[in-house]
Write an enzyme that holds these catalytic residues in place. Structure first.
Site, PDB file in Angstrom:
ATOM      1  N   GLU A 128       0.814  -1.215   0.000  1.00  0.00           N
ATOM      2  CA  GLU A 128       0.000   0.000   0.000  1.00  0.00           C
ATOM      3  C   GLU A 128       0.850   1.269   0.000  1.00  0.00           C
ATOM      4  O   GLU A 128       0.544   2.234  -0.700  1.00  0.00           O
ATOM      5  CB  GLU A 128      -0.945   0.009   1.211  1.00  0.00           C
ATOM      6  N   HIS A 197      -9.954  -5.307  10.601  1.00  0.00           N
ATOM      7  CA  HIS A 197     -10.607  -5.132   9.304  1.00  0.00           C
ATOM      8  C   HIS A 197     -11.977  -4.473   9.445  1.00  0.00           C
ATOM      9  O   HIS A 197     -12.794  -4.538   8.518  1.00  0.00           O
ATOM     10  CB  HIS A 197     -10.770  -6.485   8.592  1.00  0.00           C
TER      11      HIS A 197
END
Length: 405
Positions: A128, A197
């Protein structure tokens, strides 16, 4: 001559609403035979082998024929918005993990690799920080990247690029550098995916000057706001919800038009009411609407505001509603401390305190990391009954002590 031929075709097809698509097909074939600049005189242009009608009289007639709303999933709304913006502007490209060959972890980018090729739909490694930095650099250069995070929890790996590189560059360069980039992906709680998450980042990114933060609820929101985000000259954080991808919503002919776009910074009143204002965004808008239905059966008229935009926040719409209803309930999935609801409460206290007939009620997620166990997970996020109880308290209706505790 050509105008007369087209007019005759329109007359024949207008006798039957269902002939609209027949007319469009005939018109497209006709113009393929006569590709000339004069086609613009007919109120028609051809772009990417698609016929686009420009005459107001034609388009208004077509919308009357298609007045009944169609159903579209949020997934398809996002996909179509990406497709149309990539088709309209060659500077737009998509990058992220599994966006190409796999067609997106949630199939948002389905069909785009085949249509636009690997130069504009880029599969990246699981890095990322790396691909976000590349995206910001491309935006510096004048391109318009759409960076997909498989979940916004993973954007933490890239937050230096999002905040320090993207959000602050325009100010630090005295307006000389624009950063037209979109960071998008699922945000907040899903189901059974644990604390790492399930985080809602609306308030995190919403607190940063230089960013615009959007949170769509319906297919109309998703389509109109994503188009607006891609066209915007500033960095936009686009917070989707995994559980909404498969949800279907009615969309009008106007929403399906390729020119459709929603303004950034403008909320939508999803349901009008006069007794209490309920603000929400993303999935919580659906919960607020369900709560409003329950409250209506008990004689409480709730006005539901879909924020759509977290930054900038539509303070005027919120305050106008509170001045009408004299009560406020804010709803969000994120943590209560320093949340979006806290900012809304402050705005109302500052601008509309004299209109309040009851304390502001704030509904948020539990102040704990998201549990993995299903029963605890349900307790950690707001439910419809929580909103109903809060609205009743604001309206001074009796609430069982156990429920109020």
């Amino acid at each position: 001559m050509y105008v007369c031929v087209l007019f005759e075709i329109l007359l024949v097809c207008s006798t039957e609403y269902r002939s609209l698509f027949l007319f469009q097909s005939i018109l497209h074939s006709f113009l393929n035979l006569r590709r000339r600049r004069s086609s613009k005189m007919l109120g028609v242009i051809i772009r990417n082998n698609k016929t686009i009608l420009l005459r107001p009289s034609f388009s208004s007639a077509f919308r009357q024929f298609s007045s009944s709303a169609k159903q579209m999933t949020v997934r398809d709304a996002l996909n179509s918005a990406l497709d149309e913006e990539m088709s309209a502007d060659p500077k737009v490209f998509l990058m992220g993990e599994e966006v190409g060959e796999y067609q997106g972890a949630y199939k948002i980018s389905k069909g785009l690799l085949e249509k636009y090729g690997p130069d504009r739909v880029l599969d990246t490694p699981i890095t990322e920080a790396g691909f976000t930095g590349i995206g910001v650099g491309a935006a510096y250069y004048g391109l318009k990247p759409v960076v997909e995070f498989m979940t916004f929890n993973f954007s933490m790996q890239a937050i230096d690029h999002i905040i320090n590189s993207a959000a602050k560059s325009n100010y630090m360069s005295a307006g000389q550098i624009s950063v037209p980039i979109v960071f998008r992906g699922p945000n907040g709680a899903a189901a059974g995916v644990g604390a790492q998450h399930s985080h809602c980042y609306a308030s995190w990114y919403g607190s940063c000057p230089g960013l615009k933060v959007l949170a769509p609820y319906s297919s109309e929101d998703a389509r109109g706001l994503l188009k607006a985000a891609i066209r915007d000259p500033d960095p936009v954080v686009f917070l989707e919800n995994e559980l909404l991808y498969g949800e279907s919503f009615p969309v009008s002919a106007e929403v399906l038009d390729s020119s459709f776009c929603l303004p950034i910074g403008k909320a939508k009143i999803e349901r009008e009411g006069k007794d209490v204002t309920i603000t929400a965004f993303s999935k919580m808008v659906g919960f607020a609407l369900k709560a409003a239905e329950i409250l209506a059966k008990e004689g409480i008229s709730a006005e539901v505001i879909n924020l759509r935009s977290i930054r900038p926040l539509d303070r005027s719409t919120i305050n106008a509603s509170v001045r009408k209803t004299n009560r406020l309930v804010t709803v969000e999935e994120g943590f209560p401390q320093h949340g979006v609801g806290a900012e809304i409460c402050t705005s109302v206290i500052e601008e509309s305190f004299g209109y309040l007939d009851a304390p502001v009620e704030r509904i948020a997620g539990a102040d704990v990391p998201m549990p993995y166990a299903a029963n605890l997970e349900r307790l950690a996020v707001p439910q419809v009954e929580d909103i109903v109880r809060a609205a009743k308290r604001a309206c001074h209706r009796s609430v069982p002590m156990a429920a109020a505790a």
